[in-house]
Design a protein around this motif. Structure first.
Motif, PDB file in Angstrom:
ATOM      1  N   LEU A 398       0.800  -1.321  -0.004  1.00 57.52           N
ATOM      2  CA  LEU A 398       0.054   0.101  -0.047  1.00 57.52           C
ATOM      3  C   LEU A 398       0.791   1.250   0.189  1.00 57.52           C
ATOM      4  N   ASP A 399       1.872   1.186   0.678  1.00 59.08           N
ATOM      5  CA  ASP A 399       2.872   2.387   1.035  1.00 59.08           C
ATOM      6  C   ASP A 399       3.493   2.589  -0.438  1.00 59.08           C
ATOM      7  N   ASP A 400       3.940   1.363  -1.148  1.00 57.17           N
ATOM      8  CA  ASP A 400       4.863   1.284  -2.335  1.00 57.17           C
ATOM      9  C   ASP A 400       3.836   2.298  -3.228  1.00 57.17           C
ATOM     10  N   PHE A 401       2.500   1.560  -3.304  1.00 55.23           N
ATOM     11  CA  PHE A 401       1.539   2.281  -4.667  1.00 55.23           C
ATOM     12  C   PHE A 401       1.171   3.570  -4.324  1.00 55.23           C
ATOM     13  N   ASP A 402       1.183   4.006  -3.206  1.00 56.06           N
ATOM     14  CA  ASP A 402       0.827   5.449  -2.641  1.00 56.06           C
ATOM     15  C   ASP A 402       1.894   6.293  -3.253  1.00 56.06           C
ATOM     16  N   GLN A 403       2.780   5.880  -3.626  1.00 52.63           N
ATOM     17  CA  GLN A 403       3.908   6.835  -4.409  1.00 52.63           C
ATOM     18  C   GLN A 403       3.448   7.343  -5.668  1.00 52.63           C
ATOM     19  N   VAL A 404       2.553   6.435  -6.315  1.00 53.34           N
ATOM     20  CA  VAL A 404       1.938   6.954  -7.484  1.00 53.34           C
ATOM     21  C   VAL A 404       0.311   7.561  -7.339  1.00 53.34           C
ATOM     22  N   LEU A 405      -0.295   6.963  -6.264  1.00 53.11           N
ATOM     23  CA  LEU A 405      -1.536   7.149  -5.950  1.00 53.11           C
ATOM     24  C   LEU A 405      -1.562   8.605  -5.289  1.00 53.11           C
ATOM     25  N   GLY A 406      -0.558   9.178  -4.473  1.00 48.64           N
ATOM     26  CA  GLY A 406      -0.290  10.452  -3.841  1.00 48.64           C
ATOM     27  C   GLY A 406      -1.388  10.623  -2.649  1.00 48.64           C
ATOM     28  N   LEU A 407      -1.788   9.710  -1.979  1.00 51.07           N
ATOM     29  CA  LEU A 407      -3.007   9.815  -0.951  1.00 51.07           C
ATOM     30  C   LEU A 407      -2.460  10.189   0.396  1.00 51.07           C
ATOM     31  N   LYS A 408      -1.291  10.228   0.349  1.00 52.23           N
ATOM     32  CA  LYS A 408      -0.746  10.519   1.648  1.00 52.23           C
ATOM     33  C   LYS A 408      -1.106   9.504   2.803  1.00 52.23           C
ATOM     34  N   LEU A 409      -1.297   8.397   2.702  1.00 55.59           N
ATOM     35  CA  LEU A 409      -1.672   7.226   3.403  1.00 55.59           C
ATOM     36  C   LEU A 409      -0.869   7.130   4.468  1.00 55.59           C
ATOM     37  N   LYS A 410       0.346   7.414   4.528  1.00 54.73           N
ATOM     38  CA  LYS A 410       1.306   7.148   5.472  1.00 54.73           C
ATOM     39  C   LYS A 410       1.299   8.127   6.670  1.00 54.73           C
ATOM     40  N   THR A 411       0.431   9.329   6.194  1.00 52.80           N
ATOM     41  CA  THR A 411       0.423  10.235   7.288  1.00 52.80           C
ATOM     42  C   THR A 411      -0.637   9.670   8.101  1.00 52.80           C
ATOM     43  N   THR A 412      -1.628   9.002   7.767  1.00 50.48           N
ATOM     44  CA  THR A 412      -2.653   8.367   8.562  1.00 50.48           C
ATOM     45  C   THR A 412      -2.136   7.632   9.931  1.00 50.48           C
ATOM     46  N   LYS A 413      -3.048   8.221  10.915  1.00 47.71           N
ATOM     47  CA  LYS A 413      -2.686   7.724  12.363  1.00 47.71           C
ATOM     48  C   LYS A 413      -2.773   6.195  12.163  1.00 47.71           C
ATOM     49  N   GLU A 414      -2.014   5.382  13.031  1.00 48.14           N
ATOM     50  CA  GLU A 414      -2.207   4.117  13.253  1.00 48.14           C
ATOM     51  C   GLU A 414      -3.480   3.870  14.124  1.00 48.14           C
ATOM     52  N   THR A 415      -4.126   2.903  14.074  1.00 45.87           N
ATOM     53  CA  THR A 415      -4.932   2.673  14.946  1.00 45.87           C
ATOM     54  C   THR A 415      -4.201   2.235  16.337  1.00 45.87           C
ATOM     55  N   GLU A 416      -4.917   2.974  17.483  1.00 44.23           N
ATOM     56  CA  GLU A 416      -4.304   2.637  18.758  1.00 44.23           C
ATOM     57  C   GLU A 416      -5.060   1.584  19.243  1.00 44.23           C
ATOM     58  N   ILE A 417      -4.176   0.755  19.832  1.00 46.40           N
ATOM     59  CA  ILE A 417      -4.704  -0.431  20.482  1.00 46.40           C
ATOM     60  C   ILE A 417      -4.205  -0.505  22.120  1.00 46.40           C
ATOM     61  N   PRO A 418      -5.048  -0.532  22.733  1.00 42.37           N
ATOM     62  CA  PRO A 418      -4.719  -0.452  24.323  1.00 42.37           C
ATOM     63  C   PRO A 418      -3.692  -1.231  24.953  1.00 42.37           C
ATOM     64  N   LYS A 419      -2.959  -0.942  25.399  1.00 46.21           N
ATOM     65  CA  LYS A 419      -1.825  -1.812  26.078  1.00 46.21           C
ATOM     66  C   LYS A 419      -2.196  -3.120  26.653  1.00 46.21           C
ATOM     67  N   LYS A 420      -3.392  -2.733  27.315  1.00 50.42           N
ATOM     68  CA  LYS A 420      -3.850  -3.909  28.090  1.00 50.42           C
ATOM     69  C   LYS A 420      -4.558  -5.039  27.000  1.00 50.42           C
ATOM     70  N   VAL A 421      -4.975  -4.551  25.968  1.00 54.19           N
ATOM     71  CA  VAL A 421      -5.285  -5.567  24.682  1.00 54.19           C
ATOM     72  C   VAL A 421      -4.192  -6.165  24.154  1.00 54.19           C
ATOM     73  N   LEU A 422      -2.904  -5.506  24.042  1.00 51.60           N
ATOM     74  CA  LEU A 422      -1.841  -5.971  23.495  1.00 51.60           C
ATOM     75  C   LEU A 422      -1.376  -7.102  24.795  1.00 51.60           C
ATOM     76  N   GLN A 423      -1.259  -6.725  25.566  1.00 49.58           N
ATOM     77  CA  GLN A 423      -0.747  -7.824  26.768  1.00 49.58           C
ATOM     78  C   GLN A 423      -1.425  -9.003  26.748  1.00 49.58           C
ATOM     79  N   LEU A 424      -2.729  -8.932  26.400  1.00 50.44           N
ATOM     80  CA  LEU A 424      -3.775 -10.010  26.504  1.00 50.44           C
ATOM     81  C   LEU A 424      -3.403 -10.916  25.413  1.00 50.44           C
TER      82      LEU A 424
END
Ligand code: AMP
Ligand code: ZN
Length: 466
Positions: A398-424
């Motif tokens: 997706l990041d590779d394709f976005d070099q042509v699409l130019g949608l600036k997808l890389k600047t999109t914020k990551e979906t935050e996953i709470p620490k508790k869920v990550l530990q589980l």
């Protein structure tokens, strides 16, 4: 790369003059009114062309002009200078008008993430280059003077009409009576290289000294002069809207080749119009929308790139707010997907398995390399996202394709996953690795009760918001 060339009316293999540097010239805007969605479509697709060339490994030198003088309301030397007309209407100076709308154009291009050309050049900053080119044409016997102007004599250029496939005789019969505003003009297709400050242009506010008297340049000469000044006498690609084929580009070819004796442009790329109810969106029809209208509707300007890329650049396209909103939804979905993938990738428990993403990359590349089949390229993006490829591969692609699409997808914020869920999730993986499936199941349920889903593919777990 294969590109449709208006000169041959066919898709040709793209062979740059100098394999290490592609020269690209774009006819820029006439800055007397607002940049609208029609312009946005055209410049977005120019950007896609340039990004594709770069994606395919070419280096590109890109020049675009800004027309701030000499473009009359009729492309055939009739009417008023558009800048003068705009200034009168808005009770401003021509310079103020040019500055205001140039800034508006730049702001619009930035909102669309259009890569700025390497050189953006204003016509009024290149009067000496234009005068020099007209002098060369004069020496080569291609011009004549009347009381009002210096004209290019089209009968001295046997190839006139090659681009539009129109014979001079056809031009002669198809021409309207008012085109002969200058009674001394010999052929209706002859075009002004230099207008003198007399008659209808007596009070023209932009004017310069020249060997033919005080005056200002005709519109067409600026593109030849600036293209030659920055890119050389012969270039690879020249772009513009289809409305430029019949007059502006035909004239550019005639004057450039008559001056240099060399082919001016190898590939002519022309963009089809953006319409509203099957009519060209244009300033004169007052059926246009600007970037501000788009923003007021809560539509992200970047989503317009997606909207435009869904139609091939040589196909006319009707604009509707419904379609714009759908493109905005699709854009948000891409952003969310990218955000989710980035979060998952960060949280992958093991190294991503070595899966092949080659067919998707190949399909994306081939679509673009085949005369910019952007609808196919976009379809490949969605197919890839729906495929069983793992998150790490999807994210990379997706990041590779976005070099042509130019949608600036890389600047999109990551979906935050709470620490508790990550530990589980980690605990669950540990339980699974130790064959404690009852505990693993219980932990999965707990993760779900927190609003997240956990999936296992190829020994890798992914966490998604439900
Ligand atoms: P202008 O400022 O009118 O000289 O236009 C600048 C560029 O935008 C030209 O290449 C035009 O062909 C192009 N253009 C203008 N209106 C439209 C439209 N409705 N759709 C696509 N391209 C357009
Ligand atoms: Zn031009």
């Amino acid at each position: 790369m294969r590109l449709y060339n208006t000169l041959s009316r066919s898709i040709e293999k793209f062979k740059p003059l100098n394999p290490s540097l592609v020269t690209l010239y774009t006819c820029g805007p006439t800055v007397y009114d607002y940049t609208h969605l029609g312009h946005m479509r055209k410049y977005t697709m120019d950007d896609v062309l340039k990004r594709t060339l770069i994606y395919l490994g070419y280096h590109v030198k890109h020049v675009m002009n800004i027309t701030d003088v000499g473009h009359l309301t009729g492309d055939d030397d009739t009417g008023e200078d558009k800048l003068e007309k705009g200034a009168k209407k808005q009770q401003k100076t021509v310079w103020e008008v040019a500055r205001f709308y140039t800034d508006f154009f730049s702001k619009t291009m930035k909102a669309l993430n259009i890569t700025p050309p390497d050189i953006t050049c204003r016509a009024t900053d290149h009067i000496p280059q234009m005068i020099k080119l007209i002098q060369t044409l004069e020496i080569n016997g291609h011009t004549y003077q009347t009381k009002e102007a210096v004209y290019f004599d089209v009968t001295t250029f046997p190839n006139y009409g090659r681009l539009s496939k129109q014979k001079l005789t056809e031009k002669l019969s198809g021409v309207r009576a008012e085109v002969r505003v200058d009674p001394q003009k010999k052929h209706p297709a002859d075009f002004a290289l230099w207008f003198k400050s007399v008659g209808r242009f007596k009070d023209h506010s932009m004017h310069w000294e020249s060997p033919w008297g005080d005056g200002f340049p005709g519109w067409h000469i600026e593109c030849s002069a600036m293209s030659m000044a920055y890119l050389g006498e012969s270039i690879d690609i020249h772009t513009g809207g289809v409305d430029h084929i019949g007059v502006h580009h035909e004239n550019e070819i005639a004057q450039s080749e008559s001056a240099s004796g060399k082919p001016f442009v190898h590939y002519w790329v022309h963009h089809a119009f953006l319409n509203v109810k099957n009519e060209k969106m244009s300033k004169s029809k007052d059926n246009f929308f600007t970037i501000e209208d788009v923003q007021k509707k809560g539509i992200d300007p970047l989503s317009l790139r997606l909207l435009f890329m869904q139609t091939h650049y040589r196909q006319e396209m009707n604009f509707s707010w419904k379609a714009a909103k759908a493109a905005n939804d699709a854009f948000r979905k891409l952003q969310d997907t990218r955000g989710g993938l980035a979060a998952e990738f960060k949280n992958l428990a093991t190294e991503a398995p070595d899966q092949t993403s080659v067919p998707y990359k190949t399909s994306f590349q081939q679509a673009l390399a085949n005369d910019l089949q952007t609808p196919k390229a976009i379809a490949t993006v969605w197919e890839m996202l729906k495929s069983p490829l793992d998150s790490a591969e999807k994210l990379k692609l997706l990041d590779d394709f976005d070099q042509v699409l130019g949608l600036k997808l890389k600047t999109t914020k990551e979906t935050e996953i709470p620490k508790k869920v990550l530990q589980l999730a980690k605990d669950r993986q540990y339980a699974k690795n130790n064959n404690n499936f009852a505990l693993a199941d219980a932990l999965r349920k707990e993760i779900e009760s927190q609003g997240y889903k956990i999936e296992d593919t190829h020994g890798v777990y992914k966490i998604r918001k439900k």
